[in-house]
Design an enzyme around this catalytic site. Structure first.
Site, PDB file in Angstrom:
ATOM      1  N   LYS A 147       0.838  -1.199   0.000  1.00  0.00           N
ATOM      2  CA  LYS A 147       0.000   0.000   0.000  1.00  0.00           C
ATOM      3  C   LYS A 147       0.866   1.239   0.000  1.00  0.00           C
ATOM      4  O   LYS A 147       2.063   1.208   0.318  1.00  0.00           O
ATOM      5  CB  LYS A 147      -0.935   0.016   1.208  1.00  0.00           C
ATOM      6  CG  LYS A 147      -0.247   0.281   2.548  1.00  0.00           C
ATOM      7  CD  LYS A 147      -1.254   0.352   3.679  1.00  0.00           C
ATOM      8  CE  LYS A 147      -0.559   0.730   4.997  1.00  0.00           C
ATOM      9  NZ  LYS A 147      -1.497   0.794   6.124  1.00  0.00           N
ATOM     10  N   GLY A 173     -11.406   2.587   9.132  1.00  0.00           N
ATOM     11  CA  GLY A 173     -11.758   1.386   8.380  1.00  0.00           C
ATOM     12  C   GLY A 173     -11.346   1.393   6.919  1.00  0.00           C
ATOM     13  O   GLY A 173     -11.492   0.376   6.239  1.00  0.00           O
TER      14      GLY A 173
END
Length: 324
Positions: free
Chosen positions: A201, A235
């Site tokens: 990421k 989240g």
């Protein structure tokens, strides 16, 4: 109050702030004791008042507080509780911070930034704390910030046992980023040596709480991906990671995290995610509005109670809880 005594008439006293009374009551029940009655309230201008209703002189006192929003209020409340104990001649004061406040700010990413986690540790010490107990610190180096013993507990055994019992079949442990591979390795071992993968990421340091999951590094095809992380805040990262696992051929996704911070859009994101179950502990309290059908909350109270007992009896906390 039912006090626990040890050799030499040493007394164990458990007190709690107002952030997570339910967890503190569960810990007290596991220990076979009761919480010390404490008067805590706010003045009109927001200042906090603390006073214990019974003597704590010569006692071994454990001060619990869960650091959820508003985190600054709960941190200040716990510091005042520690100060009051110190001035009341408690023999030893142990801070229990299941979710250590400001743990993500443990180093300087850029110039002119604070190292907030170190400051919090210094404040605990300045207030009068002798020892610190925390669960799944964001980084292990925080243990070195506190000038005294730190018992770093891990929730992995509780969470992994649940996963093994409720998600049979072929699994793959997935770390949401490369930086938490060590934790994922521990998970892989706890689940019987299942395959390991991680999400590649990217993060923009100028935009907090925003990352982009690019791809899965490792094999999750045909397996249930067990996505593990220490906390879920908004989240976004974990939901993107779940999507990436499904795109890589995973049969399903289970999200597992110790600390359910659940800020902002977290609940909606998790509810609408591709994960079949979201498993967390109760280190932080959850409002009814933050609970949803596929959320499972496991109690961390037995782990904390065992740690308190070992500290009180001068036993070995490391031998009970450390994951190599």
């Amino acid at each position: 109050m039912n006090k626990i005594t040890a050799a030499g008439e040493k007394e164990l006293v458990l007190v709690t702030g107002r952030a997570n009374m339910e967890l503190a009551e569960q810990v007290a029940e596991c220990l076979g004791t009761e919480l010390l009655p404490t008067d805590i309230y706010n003045f009109a201008n927001g200042e906090i008042y603390v006073r214990y209703s019974e003597s704590v002189r010569g006692s071994d006192v454990f001060v619990m507080q869960s650091h959820c929003a508003p985190i600054n209020d709960w941190l200040m409340e716990q510091l005042l509780m520690v100060d009051a104990l110190k001035r009341a001649s408690a023999k030893r004061i142990t801070v229990i911070a299941p979710f250590f406040p400001y743990a993500r700010q443990d180093k300087k990413h850029r110039g002119r930034e604070p190292i907030s986690a170190r400051l919090v540790a210094d404040m605990y010490k300045a207030a009068g704390a002798d020892r610190l107990i925390a669960v799944d610190l964001h980084t292990a180096q925080i243990q070195g910030f506190f000038d005294g013993p730190v018992d770093h507990l891990v929730a992995l055994p509780i969470l992994a046992d649940y996963v093994k019992q409720n998600h049979p079949g072929e699994l793959a442990v997935v770390s949401p980023d490369a930086g938490r591979i060590k934790v994922a390795e521990n998970w892989s071992s706890a689940l019987g040596g299942v395959p390991l993968a991680f999400i590649h990421k990217t993060r923009d340091i100028n935009r907090p709480n925003q990352t982009k999951a690019n791809r899965v590094v490792g094999d999750v095809e045909g397996r249930t991906a067990v996505l593990v992380d220490d906390m879920i805040d908004t989240g976004g990262t974990i939901v993107q990671a779940a999507d990436a696992c499904m795109e890589a051929g995973a049969k399903g996704v289970v999200i597992v995290s110790t600390h359910a911070v659940f800020s902002g859009p977290a609940v909606e994101r998790l509810k609408n995610s591709c994960a079949s179950e979201v498993i967390v502990t109760n280190t932080l309290p959850l409002e009814d509005s933050q609970k949803f059908d596929k959320l499972t909350v496991l109690s961390i109270a037995p782990l904390l109670a065992r740690a308190v007992h070992e500290v009180f009896e001068d036993g070995s906390v490391t031998s009970l809880f450390e994951i190599e």
